[in-house]
Design an enzyme around this catalytic site. Structure first.
Site, PDB file in Angstrom:
ATOM      1  N   LYS A 123       0.832  -1.192   0.083  1.00  0.00           N
ATOM      2  CA  LYS A 123       0.143   0.090  -0.094  1.00  0.00           C
ATOM      3  C   LYS A 123       0.659   1.097   0.120  1.00  0.00           C
ATOM      4  O   LYS A 123       0.578   2.014  -0.841  1.00  0.00           O
ATOM      5  CB  LYS A 123      -0.804  -0.007   1.323  1.00  0.00           C
ATOM      6  N   THR A 124       1.957   1.317   1.088  1.00  0.00           N
ATOM      7  CA  THR A 124       2.509   2.379   0.964  1.00  0.00           C
ATOM      8  C   THR A 124       3.390   2.883  -0.254  1.00  0.00           C
ATOM      9  O   THR A 124       3.410   3.874  -0.921  1.00  0.00           O
ATOM     10  CB  THR A 124       3.830   2.205   2.380  1.00  0.00           C
ATOM     11  N   GLU A 167      -3.574   5.951   1.482  1.00  0.00           N
ATOM     12  CA  GLU A 167      -3.303   4.473   1.902  1.00  0.00           C
ATOM     13  C   GLU A 167      -4.611   4.153   2.621  1.00  0.00           C
ATOM     14  O   GLU A 167      -5.101   4.921   3.588  1.00  0.00           O
ATOM     15  CB  GLU A 167      -2.014   4.720   2.636  1.00  0.00           C
TER      16      GLU A 167
END
Length: 476
Positions: A123-124, A167
């Protein structure tokens, strides 16, 4: 706790408990940039805290009821804040609204065109790739990321453009609060065992997230990952939802034709669906590893779904050079590269070790691994150990507890024993202060050292480099 529809003036003078955390600090930063008078507290000082202070944010070190200002309009918390926190108790006694981090972030996205990035891993990185590439194209997006791009405080930005990239955290189901125009789901795996009891619960949670996509919006989802394909089958056909798949599977709408690693970069070739312009496209990803290349393809697909031409976005993705703690080079000493990795789930550990192996040449890959959370180690310790067998040698620290209390019988030995069963060269080290000397004695010129885990193992990188330099000076 206040619902998602809290009054907007609740964010005039918010107080953040745990303001130095990656997610919390980003929201605080955006609010400060929007003109709110932000305050908060954290357990310790840090570069992130200092970056917030430079924006005019008041930050107290330590937690005490007196830190909550008399005129605070809300208290913002994450799921990591315990109910007996002194500031949270004071808020309840005084009737100050308590707002979850996810509700605050959802409020920031009102009026924007949000892209929400979800998945068990990646995600990051994917959020960062979108933030960097859209910024490079002059679109000035707002963004909130779970990690710093290149400096403390670079995890968030209040932009003048209409796009907001965020995110979306599934760990506590907080991603159910968002209503994105485009949602990315990178993968779907069982994790966060304190909150999910089964894969069925995970799928149900991700399905709820998909149902939050705005009418006429788009789901971008992996065509390769088994859990993601299962989810695609569950949501395909929903009225008002466009589904775009990406990956190496031949039925993907954005079909990855090839990924070629060149040292610590990759070249990616994709075939685009007609709806995204059609034809083939080749671009460079400036970080190593197949999983990062696929994250870039997810970002490309999502940007194109929002109307950013793929042939403009693809070269801009090459301007992304990494996030702190995601295979971040900390330095080189005595011919040894020291790299920091946030990987803490077995899939992430395997992916990062495979990526580094591709750039290691004839050198060895040495790992200092710190298991994260007792609950995760209990459920996945054997798989962590199996993944560590990809390294040439590993040293395993004690479990980093974070928010959890110890669990009887759950120790890093679960990881170590599993690694040994899979033929790994692995050893335990209970004294983290011994690590720099131990690694300096093991490493040879050409080797790569990874500090790996989601806890404070990251602090060991500079200490290892310092010890390597002292050894190098003593030998010269």
């Amino acid at each position: 706790m206040a619902p998602a529809g809290f009054a907007s003036d609740a964010m005039d003078r918010p107080h953040f408990i745990g303001i130095g955390g990656a997610g919390m600090s980003g929201i605080a930063k955006i609010l400060a940039m929007r003109g709110s008078r932000v305050a908060g507290s954290d357990s310790k000082d840090s570069p992130t805290v200092e970056a917030l202070r430079e924006l005019g944010v008041t930050v107290h070190i330590g937690h005490a009821a007196g830190h909550l200002a008399a005129d605070a309009t809300s208290v913002v918390v994450s799921s990591a804040i315990r109910a007996d926190n002194a500031e949270l108790v004071a808020a309840a006694e005084r009737g100050v609204p308590v707002i979850h981090r996810s509700d605050a972030l959802a409020g920031l996205m009102d009026g924007a065109r949000p892209i929400a990035v979800a998945g068990t891993h990646g995600k990051t990185t994917t959020t960062s790739m979108l933030a960097v590439s859209l910024t490079a194209l002059g679109l000035d997006p707002s963004y909130a990321i779970g990690g710093d791009l290149d400096a403390p405080g670079s995890n968030a930005h209040h932009g003048g453009g209409e796009i907001f990239v965020a995110e979306a955290d599934e760990s506590d189901r907080s991603f159910h609060k968002y209503a994105p125009e485009v949602a990315i789901i990178l993968n779907v795996e069982l994790d966060h065992h304190a909150n999910y009891a089964s894969m069925e619960e995970i799928h149900e949670s991700f399905q709820t997230f998909v149902e939050r996509i705005r009418p006429g919006g788009t789901l971008v989802i992996s065509a390769d990952h088994p859990g993601a394909r299962e989810l695609t089958g569950r949501v395909t056909g929903r009225e008002g939802l466009r589904v775009l798949t990406y990956g190496e599977h031949p039925d993907a709408d954005v079909h990855v034709l090839g990924i070629t690693q060149h040292g610590l970069t990759s070249q990616v070739t994709v075939a685009l669906a007609d709806a995204l312009g059609g034809g083939e496209l080749t671009f460079t990803v400036s970080v190593p590893g197949r999983h990062y290349a696929l994250n870039a393809v997810a970002a490309l697909t999502a940007g194109a779904a929002l109307g950013v031409p793929a042939r403009q976005l693809a070269p801009a993705l090459g301007s992304y050079t990494g996030v702190k703690r995601r295979l971040q080079l900390k330095g080189v000493a005595a011919g040894v590269q020291v790299i920091d990795s946030y990987a803490h789930h077995p899939t992430e550990i395997s992916a990062d070790l495979e990526a580094i192996r591709g750039g290691a040449g004839d050198g060895r890959v040495l790992v200092v691994f710190q298991p994260h959370l007792f609950s995760r180690t209990r459920e996945l310790g054997a798989e962590m150990g199996e993944a560590l067998a990809l390294a040439d040698a590993s040293v395993v620290l004690d479990i980093y507890p974070a928010r959890e209390d110890p669990v009887p019988g759950i120790t890093s030995a679960l990881v170590i024993d599993a690694a040994a069963r899979h033929g790994a060269d692995v050893a335990a080290e209970h004294d983290r202060t011994a690590i720099p000397g131990l690694i300096a004695g093991m490493a040879k010129p050409g080797d790569l050292v990874l500090t790996m885990g989601a806890g404070d193992v990251t602090d060991l990188g500079p200490e290892i480099l310092a010890r390597l330099r002292s050894v190098e000076s003593a030998e010269s």
